[in-house]
Scaffold this active site. Structure first.
Site, PDB file in Angstrom:
ATOM      1  N   GLU A 118       0.959  -1.046  -0.037  1.00 14.87           N
ATOM      2  CA  GLU A 118       0.049   0.128  -0.245  1.00 14.87           C
ATOM      3  C   GLU A 118       0.923   1.254   0.004  1.00 14.87           C
ATOM      4  O   GLU A 118       1.965   1.252   0.819  1.00 14.87           O
ATOM      5  CB  GLU A 118      -0.960   0.096   1.202  1.00 14.87           C
ATOM      6  CG  GLU A 118      -2.223  -0.494   0.794  1.00 14.87           C
ATOM      7  CD  GLU A 118      -2.856  -1.208   2.340  1.00 14.87           C
ATOM      8  OE1 GLU A 118      -2.125  -0.935   3.294  1.00 14.87           O
ATOM      9  OE2 GLU A 118      -3.900  -1.859   2.034  1.00 14.87           O
ATOM     10  N   TYR A 129       7.308   1.493  -7.653  1.00 16.29           N
ATOM     11  CA  TYR A 129       6.710   0.096  -7.764  1.00 16.29           C
ATOM     12  C   TYR A 129       6.264  -0.202  -9.284  1.00 16.29           C
ATOM     13  O   TYR A 129       6.527  -1.175  -9.682  1.00 16.29           O
ATOM     14  CB  TYR A 129       5.567   0.565  -6.750  1.00 16.29           C
ATOM     15  CG  TYR A 129       5.775   0.521  -5.316  1.00 16.29           C
ATOM     16  CD1 TYR A 129       6.765   0.026  -4.612  1.00 16.29           C
ATOM     17  CD2 TYR A 129       5.264   1.495  -4.472  1.00 16.29           C
ATOM     18  CE1 TYR A 129       7.186   0.184  -3.267  1.00 16.29           C
ATOM     19  CE2 TYR A 129       5.540   1.724  -3.197  1.00 16.29           C
ATOM     20  CZ  TYR A 129       6.569   1.015  -2.709  1.00 16.29           C
ATOM     21  OH  TYR A 129       6.776   1.453  -1.349  1.00 16.29           O
TER      22      TYR A 129
END
Ligand code: COA
Length: 161
Positions: A118, A129
């Site tokens: 998250e 990411y």
């Protein structure tokens, strides 16, 4: 002060509760207080002994000191990246990506099938990411609570490992 180290001067090693001082020092420098992303010392100390939890340190071979860390938790065939941080003096030199790739390698080596994480919507780490093969799969509204009462959405990312 020594010049900032690059990723090829790092070795990734397993950490333990003995490394909590170093982890908290990096955490305090890396995360601003504004967004409510950092963990407290007691949160870190509480989770470290739990089954499936792994602390990994990016140690600068020159100084012998950690400049970054990742904290993960694995359950069944899924790994979750709970925290990743690099000391600001050593950022944008590939250390974060090294820790992230190490997390994926470790997960694969332990038979995991998916990695989750998250991240606060707007955090620059999202670029890292995406480049590492994670894709956004969800949004948690008002997940982070900042120091001034503001709230921020979390984006959920996932990749196969
Ligand atoms: C996120 C974090 C760990 C990245 O560490 P890092 O060592 O700087 O990352 P890298 O140097 O490996 O970055 C690899 C690539 O990811 C992207 N990236 C990393 N941080 C970025 C940022 N703040 N903004 C935009 N892109 C970023 C870039 O594409 C970068 O490549 P480049 O420098 O060649 O452009 C670091 O910025 C950090 O500690 N941030 C504070 C803590 C945090 O928010 N953690 C994530 C949520 S748990």
């Amino acid at each position: 002060m020594a010049s900032p180290a690059t990723a090829d001067e790092m070795s990734i090693e397993r950490g333990s509760a003995d490394d909590l001082d170093a982890v908290m020092a990096i955490m305090e420098r890396a995360f601003g207080t504004l967004y409510g992303e950092a963990w407290t010392r007691s949160q870190c100390a509480g989770i470290l002994p739990m089954s499936g939890v792994s602390l990994r340190l990016a140690n600068d071979r020159g100084s012998g000191k950690p400049v970054g860390f990742s904290l993960t938790r694995s359950v069944a065939d899924e790994t979750e990246l709970l925290l990743i941080a690099v000391d600001p003096a050593h950022q944008r030199r590939g250390v974060g990506r090294l820790l992230l790739d190490d997390m994926v390698e470790e997960a694969r080596g332990h038979g995991m099938r998916r990695a989750h994480l998250e991240v606060r919507d707007g955090n620059g780490a999202m670029t890292m990411y995406l480049a590492a093969g994670f894709a956004q799969i969800g949004r948690r509204r008002k997940y982070y609570h900042g120091s001034d009462g503001a709230t921020f959405d979390a984006l959920t990312f996932m990749r196969q490992v």
